[in-house]
Design an enzyme around this catalytic site. Structure first.
Site, PDB file in Angstrom:
ATOM      1  N   ASP A  89       0.905  -1.121   0.013  1.00 35.83           N
ATOM      2  CA  ASP A  89       0.061   0.103   0.067  1.00 35.83           C
ATOM      3  C   ASP A  89       0.911   1.277  -0.068  1.00 35.83           C
ATOM      4  OD1 ASP A  89      -1.830  -1.913   0.461  1.00 35.83           O
ATOM      5  OD2 ASP A  89      -2.898  -0.973   2.027  1.00 35.83           O
ATOM      6  N   LYS A 151      -7.023   3.450  -3.023  1.00 35.79           N
ATOM      7  CA  LYS A 151      -7.358   3.314  -1.592  1.00 35.79           C
ATOM      8  C   LYS A 151      -7.288   4.767  -0.982  1.00 35.79           C
ATOM      9  CE  LYS A 151      -5.178   1.873   2.961  1.00 35.79           C
ATOM     10  NZ  LYS A 151      -3.927   1.197   3.650  1.00 35.79           N
ATOM     11  N   LYS A 180     -10.469   0.359  -2.269  1.00 39.33           N
ATOM     12  CA  LYS A 180      -9.952  -0.024  -0.740  1.00 39.33           C
ATOM     13  C   LYS A 180     -10.457   1.191   0.200  1.00 39.33           C
ATOM     14  CE  LYS A 180      -6.742  -1.385   2.941  1.00 39.33           C
ATOM     15  NZ  LYS A 180      -5.402  -1.990   3.189  1.00 39.33           N
TER      16      LYS A 180
END
Length: 214
Positions: A89, A151, A180
Site C-alpha cells: 500500500d 485506496k 479499498k
C-alpha cells in the site's frame, strides 16, 4: 459473502511493539482476515507468526505523507518484497497531484508497480485532502500506472473513508481497478455499506469488532 476476507487487519501506530503485532496476527489467524497491514519493520515477524495460515502480509510504502522521492519508495518496495510482503500500500505524492503534475504521480505508481511484480499494489490518495476533481485525476493516475487498487486514506490525516468517496472512486475506476476503504469503518453497518458502494477491501483496526457485531 465471506466478510473476513474483505479485511486488512491493520496496526500502523508509531509505537507498535512486538506484543501488538503478535496480537494482530493471532486475531488474523482466528478470524481468517485477508491480510495484516503493518509497518515494514514488522514484515519478517508477521510472516513468521502467520506461517501455515492463508493470511497474507500487507505493508505500507512512503507512509504516511508520501513525500519521499520515487527512488526511495521503489527501494522501500523492493526491500519489503524481499522480506516477504505479499501486498504493498503506497502513498502518492499528494503535493504533486495538487500541482497537476499527473505525469509524476503516474510514473511513480508505475515504477512501484514494476518493483512489486505480481504482488498486489494499492495506491493511497488521501481523499480527505483532495477535491472531487483531484480524486478523479488520482484514479486515472492509478489506472494509467497499472496499480491494482485505489485506496482512500492513510488513517493519519483529517479523516478516513466516507461513503461518498468510495462511491466516487468506484465510479471512476469501474472495472479497471479495485477500491479499498480505509480509516473510520467502525461499525458492522458501515462495513456492509462500504461493500455495497463498491469497496473490495476494508482497511481497519476494528476488524474483530466488525465481525463480532455480525
Amino acid at each position: 459473502m465471506q466478510l473476513a476476507k474483505y479485511i486488512d487487519h491493520t496496526y500502523l501506530k508509531a509505537d507498535a511493539r512486538r506484543s501488538d503485532i503478535e496480537k494482530l496476527c493471532e486475531e488474523a489467524r482466528e478470524y481468517g482476515f485477508k491480510t495484516v497491514c503493518i509497518n515494514p519493520c514488522n514484515i519478517i515477524l508477521a510472516k513468521e507468526l502467520l506461517r501455515g495460515s492463508d493470511v497474507e502480509v500487507c505493508t505500507v510504502i512512503g507512509f504516511p505523507l508520501g513525500q519521499m522521492t520515487t527512488e526511495a519508495k521503489v527501494a522501500e518496495t523492493e526491500d519489503a518484497i524481499k522480506k516477504g510482503a505479499d501486498e504493498i500500500d503506497m502513498v502518492i505524492n499528494i503535493g504533486k497531484l495538487k500541482d497537476k503534475d499527473l505525469n509524476y504521480v503516474t510514473q511513480e505508481i508505475r515504477a512501484i508497480k514494476e518493483a512489486c511484480g505480481d504482488h498486489c499494489l494499492k495506491v493511497i490518495i488521501e481523499t480527505c485532502l483532495l477535491s472531487d476533481e483531484e480524486k478523479r485525476e488520482a484514479c486515472q493516475c492509478v489506472i494509467d500506472g497499472g496499480a491494482d487498487y485505489v485506496k482512500t486514506s492513510t488513517g493519519f490525516s483529517t479523516h478516513g473513508a466516507t461513503f461518498e468517496d468510495v462511491s466516487l472512486l468506484k465510479s471512476c475506476v469501474c472495472d479497471k481497478a479495485k477500491v479499498k476503504a480505509a480509516g473510520g469503518v467502525r461499525s458492522h453497518a458501515d462495513f456492509l455499506k462500504m461493500i455495497e458502494l463498491g469497496a473490495d477491501r476494508i482497511g481497519t483496526s476494528s476488524g474483530v469488532k466488525l465481525l463480532k457485531e455480525e
